[in-house]
Design a protein around this motif. Structure first.
Motif, short mmCIF file in Angstrom:
data_model
loop_
_atom_site.label_atom_id
_atom_site.label_comp_id
_atom_site.label_asym_id
_atom_site.label_seq_id
_atom_site.Cartn_x
_atom_site.Cartn_y
_atom_site.Cartn_z
N THR A 147 0.85 -1.19 0.00
CA THR A 147 0.00 0.00 0.00
C THR A 147 0.89 1.24 0.00
O THR A 147 2.11 1.13 0.11
N ILE A 148 0.27 2.39 -0.09
CA ILE A 148 1.05 3.63 -0.12
C ILE A 148 1.74 3.87 1.23
O ILE A 148 2.72 4.60 1.30
N SER A 149 1.26 3.24 2.29
CA SER A 149 1.92 3.40 3.60
C SER A 149 3.08 2.43 3.78
O SER A 149 3.80 2.51 4.78
N THR A 150 3.23 1.46 2.89
CA THR A 150 4.32 0.49 3.03
C THR A 150 5.61 1.15 2.57
O THR A 150 5.63 1.84 1.55
N LYS A 507 -0.85 6.68 -6.80
CA LYS A 507 -0.48 7.31 -5.53
C LYS A 507 1.03 7.52 -5.42
O LYS A 507 1.49 8.51 -4.87
N PHE A 511 2.39 10.92 -4.38
CA PHE A 511 2.94 11.11 -3.04
C PHE A 511 4.31 10.47 -2.82
O PHE A 511 5.04 10.86 -1.93
N GLY A 512 4.62 9.43 -3.57
CA GLY A 512 5.87 8.70 -3.34
C GLY A 512 5.74 7.73 -2.18
O GLY A 512 4.82 7.83 -1.37
N LYS B 54 1.17 6.63 9.52
CA LYS B 54 1.03 7.04 8.12
C LYS B 54 -0.44 7.14 7.75
O LYS B 54 -1.23 6.26 8.09
N ASN B 55 -0.78 8.19 7.06
CA ASN B 55 -2.13 8.34 6.54
C ASN B 55 -2.35 7.25 5.48
O ASN B 55 -1.60 7.19 4.51
N PRO B 56 -3.35 6.37 5.70
CA PRO B 56 -3.52 5.27 4.75
C PRO B 56 -3.87 5.74 3.33
O PRO B 56 -3.68 5.01 2.37
N ARG B 57 -4.36 6.96 3.19
CA ARG B 57 -4.75 7.43 1.87
C ARG B 57 -3.54 7.82 1.00
O ARG B 57 -3.49 7.52 -0.17
N ASP B 58 -2.57 8.49 1.63
CA ASP B 58 -1.45 8.97 0.82
C ASP B 58 -0.08 8.54 1.36
O ASP B 58 0.95 8.90 0.79
N GLY B 59 -0.07 7.77 2.46
CA GLY B 59 1.20 7.27 2.99
C GLY B 59 2.04 8.34 3.68
O GLY B 59 3.17 8.08 4.07
N GLN B 60 1.49 9.56 3.83
CA GLN B 60 2.28 10.64 4.45
C GLN B 60 2.20 10.54 5.97
O GLN B 60 1.22 10.07 6.53
N PHE B 61 3.25 11.04 6.61
CA PHE B 61 3.29 10.99 8.08
C PHE B 61 2.27 11.93 8.70
O PHE B 61 2.02 13.02 8.18
N ASN B 164 11.47 14.12 8.91
CA ASN B 164 11.82 13.03 8.00
C ASN B 164 13.10 13.36 7.22
O ASN B 164 13.99 12.52 7.08
#
Lengths: 516, 237
Positions: A147-150, A507, A511-512, B54-61, B164
């Motif tokens: 996922t994008i959080s991985t 994504k 967002f990276g 991490k925000n599950p939508r965009d992976g950002q902290f 980060n």
């Protein structure tokens, strides 16, 4: 003490050249940084790369990580999508469109064989791959392995990549030159100079003069300029085992830019070969690999068009590129002070995407076996040749296995099952697998290219069944049942939580992926 | 929560609605982590363990206050009360939510309400509107909550990005013994690497301080102590 090996010269860019340069430099980091070793890559400004190697193995993420590459940058710049294995469609027979999957995840205890033993002894409702891995379901749903959080290179399911090979070469080149101390020369090789001992002393570069080196790595593609042409190492054909000799390659557009991206390399059986279908974010790479003994260019083109049409894409303005090849490899991969890596070492139809992984393995072994002095060259060469003869033979057998277990009926397929075309060792294994299942102990080497589990996925994905003559220790039943239940639960959880391949790529573009 | 029950707050439709603000023991509060921002951090770290997630939508902290050890467990909920002096803004704004302006609509930020929430009624509670049709003080507070969440989110993003960049963030795994049994730890948590933080110097340290990042880092590190409190609450149950 004889002369030290200090200057490594790689001839040829492309995926093989740059990947080899990067792997050597990262594995020999301290020596390269201190200047004890130098690595130079020389490529022709005019020769285009072959550039159809678009599928990697799950070894690639670790390789890229070890080169210090950001996975986000790589995905953004090389048109990358996530690959979770291969799916073989229609390989059973002409009547059904049945398929099976060779996933990248290995079943736990898969190598010991008792899962396969149990699966063959009982009637299970699901395929072997579905019963013991999550990946058949994930791939069929078009899902990503993370996922994008991985974090970068972390995962919920094992993965490799589909990529644009031309962009990948350029990307590696930039990284190698900027971060890995690789010297880059753009020049045409006009001559290869040999010493009386038979070693290569230098290559003569147009307009630049002699480039000397201690160890030369031949990444010149099909041409095999150094090992084949200059050192005269013969090519060993295996076209009596693997019949395909032509590839018709093309690109196919998606219906729109949000069309699903397949999570498997699709391989669909045809009358005289098979069609690959690789989903990149921006397009599909599609190609027909066939034997010209069994079909002609026109019929092959029609079959390819038919396939593209049936996948609901437009066949207007489709340009195909024809690539002729002979299946096989050099009799030696390392002679004197020259090692061939990539197409210069050999070529097999891309049925299991073995090309790039062989480059990774070759480069890693060159780094491990790098001679200290010129005197050591024959010993290092012997070791390398033994290892890679073994790898290539096993790869050839594994590809052949896919044809052996097919029940398709056109002459291409029938002839593929003719006994005379089957390597001895594979014949023996097939006989043993009538009753036994492929096990770890069937294979000699650690670091085996295709492990027992891969054989299990292909054998039991087809209609082939082993017929065990004995029951497993009943104490194993519970363990196996638990594993099946755990796998079901994990599959359900992942199906629920993972984004599609397309969603994740979008994504990552926006967002990276985080490094941690 | 069904999407159809979420309505944009509208004087014509919702003139008579009230929200019960005394009851916290409702479905939307039974969560084990709450989104928080740097604006409220200095008060929250006195009572909650706050980690980076991490925000599950965009992976950002982002920042999250931990309230329980398993999904749906909020240990701060005790007998219908919220056992803390301060409550995260993202909890206080419920059952309201931010509404995205539709096409062609006025783009000023508006809020929506889940009218199916058990807190929404016509009898008792805080009214949304005064008799004269003006937004009530309560509704104004809710509006402020959203303004604060919005501003706090922007600030949090900038500060966590700085952290980060300075390699201060690291994944942590926390294992507990609850009721004498080791339990599967909390996943997906990140915190500040104390050693890296202590070794910051020169321009990095200056930037870290100026951006407000340094204070946030120390606040996060200090909040970890409250995990013990949560463990005790479980073990006392």
């Amino acid at each position: 003490m004889s002369k030290l090996i200090k200057d490594i010269v790689i001839i040829g860019g492309g995926t093989a050249g740059w990947l080899t340069a990067g792997i050597l430099s990262s594995k020999l980091k301290s020596r390269v940084q201190s200047g004890e070793l130098s690595i130079t890559l020389c490529e022709s400004p005019n020769i285009p790369i072959v550039g159809v190697g678009e599928g990697t193995w799950p070894t690639m993420p670790e390789t890229l990580r070890s080169l210090g590459i950001s996975e986000t940058d790589f995905i953004r710049e090389c048109d990358v999508s996530f690959k979770q294995g291969s799916k073989f469609v229609g390989w059973g027979n002409e009547q059904s469109s049945g398929s099976y999957v060779h996933p990248f995840d290995l079943p736990e205890f898969g190598l010991d064989g008792f899962l396969a033993h149990q699966w063959n002894s009982n009637l299970y409702p699901h395929s072997f791959a579905q019963t013991f891995t999550t990946q058949e379901n994930l791939g069929d749903a078009g899902l990503a392995p993370k996922t994008i959080s991985t974090a970068e290179y972390a995962k919920y399911a094992n993965y490799g990549y589909h990529l644009n090979a031309t962009k990948f070469s350029t990307f590696l080149q930039k990284h190698c030159v900027k971060h890995l101390n690789i010297k880059h020369i753009l020049a045409e090789v006009e001559d290869v100079k040999l010493a009386t001992s038979g070693q290569i002393t230098s290559v003569y570069l147009a307009g630049k003069g002699d480039l000397t080196g201690d160890l030369f790595i031949d990444c010149t593609g099909f041409k095999s300029l150094l090992l084949g042409e200059s050192l005269g190492v013969k090519f060993k054909k295996v076209d009596d085992i693997l019949f395909a000799d032509t590839a018709l390659a093309t690109h196919v557009d998606y219906t729109n830019n949000q069309s699903p991206i397949a999570s498997f390399t699709l391989s669909t059986a045809q009358r005289a070969g098979w069609i690959w279908d690789i989903g990149l974010p921006c397009r599909r790479g599609v190609g027909y690999v066939y034997s010209s003994q069994y079909t002609d260019h026109q019929t092959a083109t029609q079959d390819l068009h038919q396939y593209i049409k049936s996948s609901s894409s437009n066949v207007k303005n489709i340009e195909t590129r024809e690539i002729k090849f002979t299946a096989g490899h050099r009799e030696l991969f390392w002679k004197e002070n020259c090692v061939a890596v990539g197409l210069s070492a050999g070529f097999l139809e891309p049925l299991e995407a073995s090309a790039i992984v062989l480059v990774e393995l070759s480069a890693a072994m060159i780094a491990e076996q790098l001679p200290n002095t010129h005197d050591e060259l024959p010993i290092r060469a012997k070791r390398f040749n033994q290892k890679f003869n073994y790898h290539w033979s096993r790869a050839i057998e594994f590809l052949k296995l896919h044809y052996l277990v097919s029940e398709r009926s056109t002459s291409f397929w029938q002839d593929n099952r003719a006994e005379a075309s089957v390597p001895e060792r594979l014949k023996e294994l097939m006989q043993l697998w009538q009753y036994d299942v492929p096990k770890y102990s069937d294979f000699e080497q650690g670091g085996e290219l295709f492990q027992a589990a891969s054989y299990q996925f292909v054998l039991y994905g087809s209609a082939f069944r082993s017929r065990p003559t004995y029951q497993l220790d009943p104490r194993l039943d519970q363990l196996i049942d638990k594993q099946i239940k755990d796998n079901q639960a994990k599959t359900a959880q992942l199906l629920n939580g993972l984004p599609t391949n397309r969603e994740l790529i979008n994504k990552i573009m926006e967002f990276g992926l985080a490094k941690i | 929560m069904k999407i159809e029950t979420v309505e944009i707050v509208d004087i014509n439709k919702h003139r008579n609605l009230k929200v019960d603000v005394t009851n916290y023991d409702v479905a939307h509060n039974r969560i084990n982590a709450a989104y928080v921002t740097v604006i409220e951090l200095s008060t929250l770290v006195n009572e909650y363990p706050v980690f980076i997630t991490k925000n599950p939508r965009d992976g950002q902290f982002q920042l999250s206050a931990i309230m329980g050890f398993k999904s749906g467990e909020n240990l701060f909920l005790q007998n219908g009360k919220w056992n803390a002096r301060f409550i995260p803004t993202d909890i206080l704004r419920r059952p309201f939510q931010a509404a995205l302006a539709g096409e062609g609509e006025n783009t000023t930020s508006r809020i929506a309400l889940d009218i199916a929430s058990e807190l929404v009624q016509t009898e008792k509670g805080e009214a949304l509107f005064e008799d004269d049709g003006k937004p009530s003080a309560y509704l104004n507070r809710i509006n402020q909550n959203f303004a604060q969440l919005y501003a706090g989110t922007q600030q949090s993003k900038a500060i966590l990005q700085k952290a980060n960049e300075l390699n201060l963030i690291e994944p942590v795994s926390i294992d507990f013994e609850l009721k004498g049994q080791s339990t599967p730890g909390l996943n997906g948590l990140y915190s500040i690497n104390r050693k890296t933080l202590g070794e910051l110097s020169g321009q990095d340290l200056e930037e870290c301080h100026q951006s407000g990042c340094l204070q946030v880092c120390y606040a996060l590190l200090s909040s970890v102590i409250h995990l013990d409190k949560l463990v005790n609450w479980v073990n006392e149950q």
